[in-house]
Design a protein around this motif. Structure first.
Motif, short mmCIF file in Angstrom:
data_model
loop_
_atom_site.label_atom_id
_atom_site.label_comp_id
_atom_site.label_asym_id
_atom_site.label_seq_id
_atom_site.Cartn_x
_atom_site.Cartn_y
_atom_site.Cartn_z
N SER A 28 0.82 -1.22 0.00
CA SER A 28 0.00 0.00 0.00
C SER A 28 0.85 1.27 0.00
O SER A 28 0.42 2.33 -0.47
CB SER A 28 -0.93 0.02 1.22
N GLY A 29 2.05 1.18 0.55
CA GLY A 29 2.91 2.35 0.63
C GLY A 29 2.54 3.29 1.76
O GLY A 29 3.17 4.35 1.92
N ILE A 30 1.55 2.94 2.57
CA ILE A 30 1.12 3.79 3.69
C ILE A 30 2.03 3.49 4.88
O ILE A 30 2.20 2.34 5.25
CB ILE A 30 -0.35 3.51 4.05
N PRO A 31 2.61 4.52 5.49
CA PRO A 31 3.54 4.27 6.61
C PRO A 31 2.82 3.59 7.78
O PRO A 31 1.74 3.99 8.20
CB PRO A 31 4.00 5.68 7.01
N PHE A 32 3.44 2.54 8.31
CA PHE A 32 2.89 1.84 9.47
C PHE A 32 4.03 1.18 10.22
O PHE A 32 5.15 1.06 9.72
CB PHE A 32 1.86 0.79 9.04
N PRO A 59 -2.89 9.18 12.69
CA PRO A 59 -4.35 9.28 12.59
C PRO A 59 -4.85 9.54 11.18
O PRO A 59 -5.88 8.98 10.77
CB PRO A 59 -4.68 10.46 13.52
N GLY A 60 -4.13 10.33 10.42
CA GLY A 60 -4.56 10.62 9.06
C GLY A 60 -4.41 9.44 8.11
O GLY A 60 -5.06 9.40 7.05
N ILE A 65 -5.67 3.18 5.38
CA ILE A 65 -5.43 1.74 5.52
C ILE A 65 -6.74 0.97 5.47
O ILE A 65 -6.86 -0.05 4.76
CB ILE A 65 -4.68 1.45 6.83
N LEU A 66 -7.76 1.45 6.18
CA LEU A 66 -9.05 0.77 6.17
C LEU A 66 -9.65 0.77 4.77
O LEU A 66 -10.20 -0.24 4.32
CB LEU A 66 -10.01 1.44 7.17
N ALA A 67 -9.55 1.90 4.08
CA ALA A 67 -10.10 1.98 2.72
C ALA A 67 -9.36 1.04 1.77
O ALA A 67 -9.97 0.42 0.89
CB ALA A 67 -10.02 3.41 2.22
N TYR A 68 -8.05 0.93 1.96
CA TYR A 68 -7.25 0.04 1.10
C TYR A 68 -7.70 -1.40 1.26
O TYR A 68 -7.88 -2.13 0.27
CB TYR A 68 -5.77 0.20 1.48
N PHE A 69 -7.90 -1.83 2.50
CA PHE A 69 -8.31 -3.22 2.73
C PHE A 69 -9.78 -3.45 2.39
O PHE A 69 -10.15 -4.55 1.99
CB PHE A 69 -8.00 -3.63 4.17
N LYS A 70 -10.59 -2.43 2.52
CA LYS A 70 -11.98 -2.55 2.08
C LYS A 70 -12.03 -2.82 0.59
O LYS A 70 -12.82 -3.65 0.11
CB LYS A 70 -12.77 -1.29 2.43
N PRO A 106 -1.27 10.78 20.32
CA PRO A 106 -1.41 10.25 18.96
C PRO A 106 -0.08 9.80 18.38
O PRO A 106 0.99 10.28 18.77
CB PRO A 106 -1.96 11.46 18.18
N VAL A 107 -0.16 8.84 17.48
CA VAL A 107 1.01 8.44 16.71
C VAL A 107 1.34 9.58 15.76
O VAL A 107 0.49 10.02 14.98
CB VAL A 107 0.74 7.14 15.93
N THR A 108 2.56 10.08 15.82
CA THR A 108 2.98 11.20 14.99
C THR A 108 4.18 10.80 14.14
O THR A 108 4.72 9.69 14.26
CB THR A 108 3.37 12.41 15.86
#
Length: 257
Positions: A28-32, A59-60, A65-70, A106-108
């Motif tokens: 996905s390339g989304i940082p996690f 948070p952003g 991530i949820l949309a990617y897996f949906k 929050p995770v920053t």
């Protein structure tokens, strides 16, 4: 990379789901970053059974991530808008965590400053660094779950990699909680006191002395529900203390990060 070999033994169908999920997250390339039991194992070598993955993100990035897996056909949900979402396939899931809800931490981007990686289920992933791992654990002090041992073990094994000033800065408002964990460590490992810098103890004990010389606050507040909403409920409902967090009175606190 992790200095400890990372091996876990969940049921085969769960392991398959975890392996696919981590591969998709990387794609996905989304940082996690991966936290929880997996990060503990990578940092300390302690292995124990786990029922899910704890995926931390900003948070952003949680909705992304949820949309990617949906879009991949998974069922997704925000279990609690304040801090956690979930991704499901059949009976297996992983958590998407973006805030330490008890203390509003929050995770920053700063959580991603220190780089720690491990190979988990065949995929190289970023894991929660020691400093941030401690932040994710210090407020979990519920009647049925206390994560102080995880904090002590991380300090013992990773003290040279902990950013102590960063930890203090993040815990400024709740510095007593940090002091409690540090004293706990000193009690557990009397020969390892050098693992915690002396200046940090001097700073926190100095704050304790300063507060002792000042009047107590005017408002009777119970901060216990930062640690366990259910165990300190009677203080709010029957004993006249003000609540410090906006948790529902029926919130069970059965799940925390």
């Amino acid at each position: 990379m992790s200095q400890y070999p990372v091996t876990f033994d969940p049921p085969p169908e769960a392991a398959e789901f975890y392996a696919e999920s981590l591969a998709h997250l990387v794609e996905s390339g989304i940082p996690f970053m991966l936290s929880g039991t997996y990060a503990l194992g990578c940092h300390t070598g302690i292995m124990r059974p786990t029922k899910d993955l704890d995926v931390f993100c900003k948070p952003g990035d949680a909705p992304r991530i949820l949309a990617y897996f949906k879009a991949l056909g998974h069922r997704v949900e925000f279990e609690d808008e304040r801090w956690i979402g979930k991704v499901w396939r059949d009976g297996n899931f992983f958590d998407v965590i973006y805030n330490i809800s008890s203390a509003s931490l929050p995770v920053t981007e700063e959580w991603f400053r220190d780089v720690s990686h491990a190979e988990v289920y065949g995929t190289t992933v970023r894991i929660t660094p020691p400093t941030e791992f401690i932040l994710s654990k210090v407020f979990i002090q519920d009647r049925y779950r206390y994560d102080g041992a995880d904090v002590a073990h991380i300090i013992l094994r990773q003290h040279e990699h902990i950013d102590w000033q960063r930890l203090l800065d993040a815990m400024e408002l709740h510095w007593e909680v940090l002091l409690i964990h540090l004293l706990n460590f000193r009690f557990i490992y009397p020969t390892e006191r050098h693992c915690i810098p002396l200046w940090l103890f001097e700073e926190l004990l100095g704050r304790l002395q300063t507060r002792a010389e000042l009047p107590v606050p005017n408002l009777r507040v119970c901060r216990g529900r930062l640690l366990s909403p259910r165990d300190y409920l009677v203080d709010i409902t029957d004993w006249g203390f003000a609540d410090v967090v906006g948790k529902g009175l029926e919130e069970s606190h059965d799940r925390n990060q």
